[in-house]
Design a protein around this motif. Structure first.
Motif, PDB file in Angstrom:
ATOM      1  N   LYS A  82      15.357   9.464   0.667  1.00  0.00           N
ATOM      2  CA  LYS A  82      14.951  10.501  -0.548  1.00  0.00           C
ATOM      3  C   LYS A  82      13.678  10.712  -0.918  1.00  0.00           C
ATOM      4  N   ALA A  83      13.046   9.456  -0.830  1.00  0.00           N
ATOM      5  CA  ALA A  83      11.430   9.566  -0.916  1.00  0.00           C
ATOM      6  C   ALA A  83      10.655  10.374   0.093  1.00  0.00           C
ATOM      7  N   GLU A  84      11.078  10.015   1.337  1.00  0.00           N
ATOM      8  CA  GLU A  84      10.552  10.557   2.593  1.00  0.00           C
ATOM      9  C   GLU A  84      10.795  12.174   2.597  1.00  0.00           C
ATOM     10  N   ARG A  85      12.128  12.691   2.305  1.00  0.00           N
ATOM     11  CA  ARG A  85      12.404  14.208   2.408  1.00  0.00           C
ATOM     12  C   ARG A  85      11.924  14.851   1.116  1.00  0.00           C
ATOM     13  N   LEU A  86      12.075  14.279  -0.217  1.00  0.00           N
ATOM     14  CA  LEU A  86      11.496  15.005  -1.433  1.00  0.00           C
ATOM     15  C   LEU A  86      10.159  14.953  -1.706  1.00  0.00           C
ATOM     16  N   LEU A  87       9.572  13.973  -1.252  1.00  0.00           N
ATOM     17  CA  LEU A  87       7.977  13.717  -1.611  1.00  0.00           C
ATOM     18  C   LEU A  87       7.183  13.561  -0.303  1.00  0.00           C
ATOM     19  N   GLY A  88       7.548  13.423   0.956  1.00  0.00           N
ATOM     20  CA  GLY A  88       7.011  13.496   2.026  1.00  0.00           C
ATOM     21  C   GLY A  88       6.316  12.136   2.280  1.00  0.00           C
ATOM     22  N   TRP A  89       6.918  11.110   1.706  1.00  0.00           N
ATOM     23  CA  TRP A  89       6.325   9.578   1.741  1.00  0.00           C
ATOM     24  C   TRP A  89       6.535   9.186   3.199  1.00  0.00           C
ATOM     25  N   PRO A 148       6.007  17.730  -8.500  1.00  0.00           N
ATOM     26  CA  PRO A 148       6.819  18.195  -9.571  1.00  0.00           C
ATOM     27  C   PRO A 148       8.284  17.774  -9.451  1.00  0.00           C
ATOM     28  N   ALA A 149       8.570  17.600  -8.088  1.00  0.00           N
ATOM     29  CA  ALA A 149      10.039  17.235  -7.518  1.00  0.00           C
ATOM     30  C   ALA A 149      10.271  15.731  -8.165  1.00  0.00           C
ATOM     31  N   ALA A 150       9.295  14.921  -8.102  1.00  0.00           N
ATOM     32  CA  ALA A 150       9.588  13.658  -8.619  1.00  0.00           C
ATOM     33  C   ALA A 150      10.216  13.254 -10.144  1.00  0.00           C
ATOM     34  N   ALA A 151       9.792  14.346 -10.916  1.00  0.00           N
ATOM     35  CA  ALA A 151      10.541  14.201 -12.341  1.00  0.00           C
ATOM     36  C   ALA A 151      11.765  13.706 -12.567  1.00  0.00           C
ATOM     37  N   GLY A 152      12.197  13.114 -13.307  1.00  0.00           N
ATOM     38  CA  GLY A 152      13.696  12.405 -13.370  1.00  0.00           C
ATOM     39  C   GLY A 152      14.355  12.017 -12.295  1.00  0.00           C
ATOM     40  N   GLU A 153      13.769  11.551 -11.543  1.00  0.00           N
ATOM     41  CA  GLU A 153      14.227  10.856 -10.038  1.00  0.00           C
ATOM     42  C   GLU A 153      13.940   9.486  -9.882  1.00  0.00           C
ATOM     43  N   ARG A 154      14.856   8.706  -9.287  1.00  0.00           N
ATOM     44  CA  ARG A 154      14.671   7.288  -8.807  1.00  0.00           C
ATOM     45  C   ARG A 154      14.382   7.575  -7.224  1.00  0.00           C
ATOM     46  N   PHE A 155      13.401   6.446  -6.729  1.00  0.00           N
ATOM     47  CA  PHE A 155      12.959   6.405  -5.498  1.00  0.00           C
ATOM     48  C   PHE A 155      13.198   4.968  -4.870  1.00  0.00           C
ATOM     49  N   ILE A 156      13.694   4.675  -3.914  1.00  0.00           N
ATOM     50  CA  ILE A 156      13.586   3.307  -3.273  1.00  0.00           C
ATOM     51  C   ILE A 156      12.719   3.353  -2.260  1.00  0.00           C
ATOM     52  N   ARG A 167       0.894  -1.217  -0.087  1.00  0.00           N
ATOM     53  CA  ARG A 167      -0.178   0.172   0.010  1.00  0.00           C
ATOM     54  C   ARG A 167       0.928   1.206   0.042  1.00  0.00           C
ATOM     55  N   ASP A 168       1.914   1.070   0.530  1.00  0.00           N
ATOM     56  CA  ASP A 168       3.116   2.188   0.703  1.00  0.00           C
ATOM     57  C   ASP A 168       3.729   2.510  -0.660  1.00  0.00           C
ATOM     58  N   VAL A 169       3.979   1.222  -1.233  1.00  0.00           N
ATOM     59  CA  VAL A 169       4.557   1.257  -2.817  1.00  0.00           C
ATOM     60  C   VAL A 169       3.455   1.973  -3.726  1.00  0.00           C
ATOM     61  N   ALA A 170       2.147   1.433  -3.570  1.00  0.00           N
ATOM     62  CA  ALA A 170       1.273   2.286  -4.469  1.00  0.00           C
ATOM     63  C   ALA A 170       1.132   4.022  -4.028  1.00  0.00           C
ATOM     64  N   ALA A 171       1.204   4.168  -2.719  1.00  0.00           N
ATOM     65  CA  ALA A 171       1.354   5.491  -2.528  1.00  0.00           C
ATOM     66  C   ALA A 171       2.326   6.396  -3.078  1.00  0.00           C
ATOM     67  N   LEU A 172       3.434   5.755  -3.175  1.00  0.00           N
ATOM     68  CA  LEU A 172       4.821   6.135  -3.572  1.00  0.00           C
ATOM     69  C   LEU A 172       4.732   6.430  -5.192  1.00  0.00           C
ATOM     70  N   HIS A 173       3.914   5.474  -5.969  1.00  0.00           N
ATOM     71  CA  HIS A 173       3.834   5.574  -7.203  1.00  0.00           C
ATOM     72  C   HIS A 173       2.845   6.757  -7.464  1.00  0.00           C
ATOM     73  N   LEU A 174       1.888   7.130  -6.580  1.00  0.00           N
ATOM     74  CA  LEU A 174       1.020   8.171  -6.813  1.00  0.00           C
ATOM     75  C   LEU A 174       1.644   9.546  -6.590  1.00  0.00           C
ATOM     76  N   LEU A 175       2.560   9.411  -5.687  1.00  0.00           N
ATOM     77  CA  LEU A 175       3.523  10.990  -5.237  1.00  0.00           C
ATOM     78  C   LEU A 175       4.333  11.005  -6.369  1.00  0.00           C
ATOM     79  N   ALA A 176       5.066  10.081  -6.954  1.00  0.00           N
ATOM     80  CA  ALA A 176       5.846  10.176  -8.077  1.00  0.00           C
ATOM     81  C   ALA A 176       5.318  10.712  -9.439  1.00  0.00           C
ATOM     82  N   LEU A 177       4.000  10.234  -9.571  1.00  0.00           N
ATOM     83  CA  LEU A 177       3.144  10.898 -10.692  1.00  0.00           C
ATOM     84  C   LEU A 177       2.896  12.062 -10.585  1.00  0.00           C
ATOM     85  N   VAL A 178       2.540  12.723  -9.367  1.00  0.00           N
ATOM     86  CA  VAL A 178       2.069  14.039  -9.420  1.00  0.00           C
ATOM     87  C   VAL A 178       2.781  15.228  -8.913  1.00  0.00           C
TER      88      VAL A 178
END
Length: 337
Positions: A309-316, A237-245, A224-235
């Motif tokens: 990185k995902a926690e800092r950049l996307l608030g995951w 702006p900071a996620a463009a061009g980035e990898r997220f573990i 469920r957290d993997v799915a949530a990260l996909h949504l954050l990576a989709l919407v």
């Protein structure tokens, strides 16, 4: 972003991504290799608490061929490329798995670009990051790449690495935004009979078919957290061009996972093994057992990674993995009884 394409909607991660999108108010188009699977996709979503009706469209497209991809992507604002080629038996050579993964990824990216899609989120894996390195004291980060030429690298890890590298190469011209999500071992509640290899390990612990625990450690994360990260990576702006573990907390040896199951489930974990297999025995077993061979490069290793990185950049924020391990077990026990 009104409509999103999810490839591989009948799969474990694909199903949860579809559910997360529907719950967030999106319309979803999802691909299956065979349209007879549509009822299965809808049944999985109902089990997850959603009855999408017209908000979900199921279309036929196969990663092995061009048919259907242009129509699948047309008019979508974003794409979650979750589908991965599957083999029913061990590949005779690496190319049997690598070529379909690379070609399938490029097919989806071409269709997305030509269909005017803004951003694609690719489901990669820790298999594209943490393999083929010397043992180290620091956790793996998004800067790391699996060394596909190292000894013991299996077709799955090679396919994930080369497919992701091909994706980054494809978007270099800037016609399409890309982000990748690289999960560690994916656990969590099941929506149907299709689930991840990490979940199969939990199932085998519970039913007693795993006589001893393999000696390796990796991170784990809730689906469920993997799915949530996909949504954050989709919407975001900071996620463009980035990898997220995607990983939750510290890495765990299998003996740690077994201890959590026994501690929290009591009698229901009576068949969970307590003995760890010696490293030399596990390496011998990897020569003859296809499942263990997949983990050959991880045996005796701690493949710790960090999701800072995902926690800092996307608030995951991933949930505690101990709770996920227990929910996984309870979900599997309910499914098989």
């Amino acid at each position: 972003m009104a409509e999103v394409l999810v490839t591989g909607g009948s799969g474990y991660i694909g199903g949860w991504c579809t559910l997360a999108l529907l719950n967030a108010g999106y319309s979803v188009r999802t691909t299956v290799r065979d349209l007879s699977r549509e009822h299965k996709v809808r049944e999985m979503l109902r089990r997850g608490g959603a009855d999408p009706g017209d908000a979900l469209q199921v279309v036929r497209a196969d990663l092995a061929g061009d048919d259907g991809w242009a129509d699948a992507a047309a008019g979508c604002d974003g794409v979650l490329h979750v589908a991965s080629p599957t083999l029913t038996k061990a590949p005779k050579n690496d190319d049997e798995m690598v070529r379909p993964a690379v070609d399938g990824t490029l097919r989806v990216l071409r269709a997305a670009r030509d269909g005017g899609v803004r951003r694609v989120v690719l489901t990669s894996a820790i298999g594209a990051i943490a393999y083929g390195h010397e043992q180290r004291d620091t956790p793996f980060t998004e800067q790391d790449w699996t060394n596909v030429d190292a000894e013991g690298i299996q077709p799955y890890q090679k396919s994930k690495t080369l497919a992701e590298r091909a994706a980054w190469e494809f978007v270099r011209d800037g016609a399409l935004e890309l982000a990748t999500v690289n999960p560690t071992g994916v656990l969590g509640p099941v929506l149907g009979l299709e689930y991840s290899p990490s979940l199969t390990g939990i199932a085998r612990m519970l039913d007693g078919s795993m006589p001893a625990l393999l000696p390796f450690a990796t991170g784990y994360v809730d689906v469920r957290d993997v799915a949530a990260l996909h949504l954050l990576a989709l919407v975001e702006p900071a996620a463009a061009g980035e990898r997220f573990i995607a990983t939750a907390g510290r890495s765990l040896w299998l003996r740690d996972v077994a201890a959590i199951l026994r501690d929290r489930l009591g009698e229901r974990a009576a068949k969970v093994p307590t003995r760890e297999m010696p490293l030399w025995a596990a390496r011998q077993l990897a020569k003859v057992n296809p499942q263990v061979r997949q983990l050959r490069a991880a045996l005796g290793r701690d493949l710790a990674a960090t999701s800072v990185k995902a926690e800092r950049l996307l608030g995951w924020k991933p949930r505690p993995i101990e709770d996920t391990i227990v929910e996984t077990a309870e979900s599997l026990l309910a499914l098989h009884h």
